[in-house]
Design a protein around this motif. Structure first.
Motif, mmCIF file in Angstrom:
data_model
loop_
_atom_site.group_PDB
_atom_site.id
_atom_site.type_symbol
_atom_site.label_atom_id
_atom_site.label_comp_id
_atom_site.label_asym_id
_atom_site.label_seq_id
_atom_site.Cartn_x
_atom_site.Cartn_y
_atom_site.Cartn_z
ATOM 1 N N ASP A 76 0.802 -1.216 0.000
ATOM 2 C CA ASP A 76 0.000 0.000 0.000
ATOM 3 C C ASP A 76 0.838 1.271 0.000
ATOM 4 O OD1 ASP A 76 -2.447 -1.247 -0.137
ATOM 5 O OD2 ASP A 76 -2.693 -1.371 2.043
ATOM 6 N N GLU A 77 2.141 1.152 0.220
ATOM 7 C CA GLU A 77 3.013 2.314 0.182
ATOM 8 C C GLU A 77 3.425 2.682 -1.246
ATOM 9 O OE1 GLU A 77 3.657 4.085 2.959
ATOM 10 O OE2 GLU A 77 2.265 2.651 3.867
ATOM 11 N N LEU A 78 3.162 1.796 -2.194
ATOM 12 C CA LEU A 78 3.575 2.014 -3.572
ATOM 13 C C LEU A 78 2.420 2.559 -4.420
ATOM 14 C CD1 LEU A 78 5.595 -1.276 -4.233
ATOM 15 C CD2 LEU A 78 6.510 1.010 -3.732
ATOM 16 N N PRO A 79 2.730 3.278 -5.484
ATOM 17 C CA PRO A 79 1.675 3.716 -6.409
ATOM 18 C C PRO A 79 1.129 2.523 -7.184
ATOM 19 C CG PRO A 79 3.816 4.244 -7.319
ATOM 20 C CD PRO A 79 4.066 3.720 -5.926
ATOM 21 N N VAL A 80 0.039 2.780 -7.892
ATOM 22 C CA VAL A 80 -0.646 1.733 -8.650
ATOM 23 C C VAL A 80 -0.543 2.034 -10.147
ATOM 24 C CG1 VAL A 80 -2.884 0.622 -9.112
ATOM 25 C CG2 VAL A 80 -2.253 1.282 -6.767
ATOM 26 N N GLY A 111 7.947 -4.766 -6.418
ATOM 27 C CA GLY A 111 8.557 -3.912 -5.421
ATOM 28 C C GLY A 111 8.686 -2.456 -5.829
ATOM 29 N N ARG A 112 8.293 -2.122 -7.048
ATOM 30 C CA ARG A 112 8.389 -0.754 -7.550
ATOM 31 C C ARG A 112 7.021 -0.106 -7.734
ATOM 32 N NH1 ARG A 112 11.216 -1.359 -12.980
ATOM 33 N NH2 ARG A 112 11.342 0.921 -12.866
ATOM 34 N N VAL A 113 6.033 -0.923 -8.107
ATOM 35 C CA VAL A 113 4.690 -0.414 -8.348
ATOM 36 C C VAL A 113 3.716 -1.570 -8.185
ATOM 37 C CG1 VAL A 113 4.765 -0.860 -10.836
ATOM 38 C CG2 VAL A 113 3.294 0.984 -9.966
ATOM 39 N N PRO A 161 -11.368 1.308 -4.699
ATOM 40 C CA PRO A 161 -10.547 1.387 -3.489
ATOM 41 C C PRO A 161 -9.151 1.959 -3.708
ATOM 42 C CG PRO A 161 -11.632 -0.757 -3.656
ATOM 43 C CD PRO A 161 -11.812 -0.074 -4.972
ATOM 44 N N VAL A 162 -8.638 1.909 -4.930
ATOM 45 C CA VAL A 162 -7.280 2.408 -5.198
ATOM 46 C C VAL A 162 -7.294 3.600 -6.147
ATOM 47 C CG1 VAL A 162 -6.243 0.154 -4.791
ATOM 48 C CG2 VAL A 162 -6.914 0.774 -7.122
ATOM 49 N N ARG A 163 -8.473 4.084 -6.453
ATOM 50 C CA ARG A 163 -8.630 5.113 -7.495
ATOM 51 C C ARG A 163 -7.714 6.305 -7.278
ATOM 52 N NH1 ARG A 163 -11.959 9.618 -8.212
ATOM 53 N NH2 ARG A 163 -12.713 9.916 -10.353
ATOM 54 N N ASP A 164 -7.536 6.738 -6.026
ATOM 55 C CA ASP A 164 -6.741 7.926 -5.742
ATOM 56 C C ASP A 164 -5.248 7.644 -5.708
ATOM 57 O OD1 ASP A 164 -9.098 9.352 -5.545
ATOM 58 O OD2 ASP A 164 -9.245 9.110 -3.369
ATOM 59 N N ARG A 165 -4.859 6.363 -5.831
ATOM 60 C CA ARG A 165 -3.439 6.023 -5.768
ATOM 61 C C ARG A 165 -2.908 5.545 -7.112
ATOM 62 N NH1 ARG A 165 -4.262 1.798 -1.771
ATOM 63 N NH2 ARG A 165 -2.246 1.021 -2.484
ATOM 64 N N VAL A 166 -3.733 5.618 -8.158
ATOM 65 C CA VAL A 166 -3.271 5.211 -9.481
ATOM 66 C C VAL A 166 -2.377 6.307 -10.061
ATOM 67 C CG1 VAL A 166 -3.964 4.613 -11.825
ATOM 68 C CG2 VAL A 166 -5.291 3.773 -9.881
ATOM 69 N N LEU A 167 -1.147 5.958 -10.357
ATOM 70 C CA LEU A 167 -0.197 6.887 -10.956
ATOM 71 C C LEU A 167 -0.320 6.899 -12.469
ATOM 72 C CD1 LEU A 167 2.323 8.756 -10.817
ATOM 73 C CD2 LEU A 167 3.722 6.668 -10.872
ATOM 74 N N ASP A 300 7.322 2.825 -17.091
ATOM 75 C CA ASP A 300 8.692 3.319 -16.904
ATOM 76 C C ASP A 300 8.728 4.847 -16.816
ATOM 77 O OD1 ASP A 300 9.609 0.721 -17.013
ATOM 78 O OD2 ASP A 300 10.277 0.841 -19.099
ATOM 79 N N TYR A 301 8.010 5.511 -17.695
ATOM 80 C CA TYR A 301 7.993 6.973 -17.680
ATOM 81 C C TYR A 301 7.361 7.486 -16.376
ATOM 82 C CZ TYR A 301 7.459 11.814 -19.190
ATOM 83 O OH TYR A 301 7.541 13.190 -19.278
ATOM 84 N N ALA A 302 6.259 6.878 -15.989
ATOM 85 C CA ALA A 302 5.567 7.335 -14.782
ATOM 86 C C ALA A 302 6.445 7.169 -13.546
ATOM 87 C CB ALA A 302 4.260 6.564 -14.616
ATOM 88 N N LEU A 303 7.155 6.054 -13.447
ATOM 89 C CA LEU A 303 8.019 5.837 -12.281
ATOM 90 C C LEU A 303 9.198 6.793 -12.283
ATOM 91 C CD1 LEU A 303 8.023 1.932 -12.037
ATOM 92 C CD2 LEU A 303 6.820 3.570 -10.580
ATOM 93 N N ALA A 304 9.648 7.185 -13.461
ATOM 94 C CA ALA A 304 10.769 8.115 -13.556
ATOM 95 C C ALA A 304 10.346 9.570 -13.336
ATOM 96 C CB ALA A 304 11.453 7.989 -14.919
ATOM 97 N N HIS A 305 9.043 9.833 -13.443
ATOM 98 C CA HIS A 305 8.512 11.189 -13.281
ATOM 99 C C HIS A 305 7.294 11.163 -12.359
ATOM 100 C CE1 HIS A 305 10.571 11.024 -17.218
ATOM 101 N NE2 HIS A 305 10.892 12.294 -16.992
ATOM 102 N N PRO A 306 7.475 10.725 -11.093
ATOM 103 C CA PRO A 306 6.328 10.556 -10.191
ATOM 104 C C PRO A 306 5.675 11.896 -9.816
ATOM 105 C CG PRO A 306 8.370 10.272 -8.994
ATOM 106 C CD PRO A 306 8.756 10.389 -10.448
#
Length: 306
Positions: A76-80, A111-113, A161-167, A300-306
């Motif tokens: 739950d600490e990671l983005p979706v 472990g990343r997303v 339930p995860v709508r606000d955590r989707v990156l 990849d782009y999203a994780l590099a530009h959170p």
């Protein structure tokens, strides 16, 4: 120019009622197996991922479980990252591109997303190689409150339930020759409107959110896919399917306003992919690969530009 024959269901200029919808439904036949081609493929992923049945569709005697695939190591600490396919059941590489991504690439994101993948949102339409559901409703115009399409409502419940955590959300589609020969004429007939012929773009393109555009993100997806298959050029009007091309292979829609799947979250990064499986320059294998590559590039782009 040869006049186009009227659509075989309904009366030109008159919207369909119950009788016309029933006549249309009677013309639809099962052409492939959701169980053999999709559910069995998802089941093979069970040792590596969590499978979630998030709904079940009932159309006449047919019952379809709706399955999603989740990271087994959900944190739950990671983005979706949300991946969706098969909103339109006839768009085959959307389904199999999503499954290909999970099978071949998803482990690299552990472990990343958190991954949430709904590979076949419209199984009745998948079996009948159709755009609509059994009620002649387009699920991809139905992602809104009180949705008339159970396919859309079920996915929205899954995501809530995860709508606000989707990156990042990438929704996998195709544009096919049958869009022009069948589905757009059917839409015009259903709604009692004239059919305005259009052009089918030859190649891959993406649809950005005009209300929150992310040009760098879209271009990263285009650049990655260009290594696999060709990118659709603009037509003589500088457009793709009637929308201005804002960058190579990129158009924009107001995703949420139109009730489109890619608009169901507040993700910073969202896109709809479109491949052209009928192109003489592309194979089914290339289309599936392009979809999977697009997913990787988007995450990849999203994780590099959170």
């Amino acid at each position: 120019m040869t006049a186009q024959a009227p659509y075989p269901v309904g009366t030109p200029g008159a919207p369909w009622g119950a009788a016309e919808r029933a006549a249309w439904l009677s013309r639809q036949t099962r052409q492939r197996s959701y169980q053999a081609e999709v559910l069995d493929a998802i089941e093979r992923l069970r040792p590596r991922f969590q499978l979630v049945e998030y709904g079940r569709l009932h159309y006449g005697p047919d019952s379809y479980p709706l399955l999603a695939i989740r990271s087994r190591d959900w944190n739950d600490e990671l983005p979706v990252a949300l991946v969706t396919g098969g909103v339109h059941g006839y768009e085959t590489s959307g389904v199999h591109g999503a499954l290909r991504f999970v099978d071949q690439h998803a482990a690299g994101y552990a472990g990343r997303v958190n991954l949430l993948v709904a590979p076949c949102i419209s199984p009745w339409a998948y079996e009948r190689i159709h755009r609509w559901n059994a009620n002649a409703i387009d699920p991809n115009r139905s992602f809104r409150d009180d949705s008339p399409a159970e396919e859309s409502a079920a996915l929205m419940r899954l995501v809530a339930p995860v709508r606000d955590r989707v990156l990042v959300h990438i929704d996998l589609h195709e544009t096919t020759d049958t869009d022009e020969s069948e589905f757009r004429p059917a839409l015009a007939a259903r709604d009692g409107k004239p059919h305005e012929p259009g052009e089918i773009p030859d190649g891959f393109y993406v649809v950005d959110d005009s209300e929150h555009p992310q040009p760098g993100f879209q271009q990263a997806v285009i650049a990655a896919v260009a290594m696999v298959t060709h990118i659709a050029p603009a037509d003589r009007n500088g457009e793709i399917i009637g929308s201005p091309v804002v960058a190579p292979g990129v158009i924009e829609y107001p995703l949420r306003q139109l009730g489109l799947c890619a608009g169901i979250t507040d993700a910073r990064y969202k896109t709809t992919t479109e491949v052209y499986p009928d192109s003489p320059r592309a194979t089914a294998e290339q289309c599936n690969a392009a979809q999977a590559v697009a997913v990787c590039a988007a995450i990849d782009y999203a994780l590099a530009h959170p």
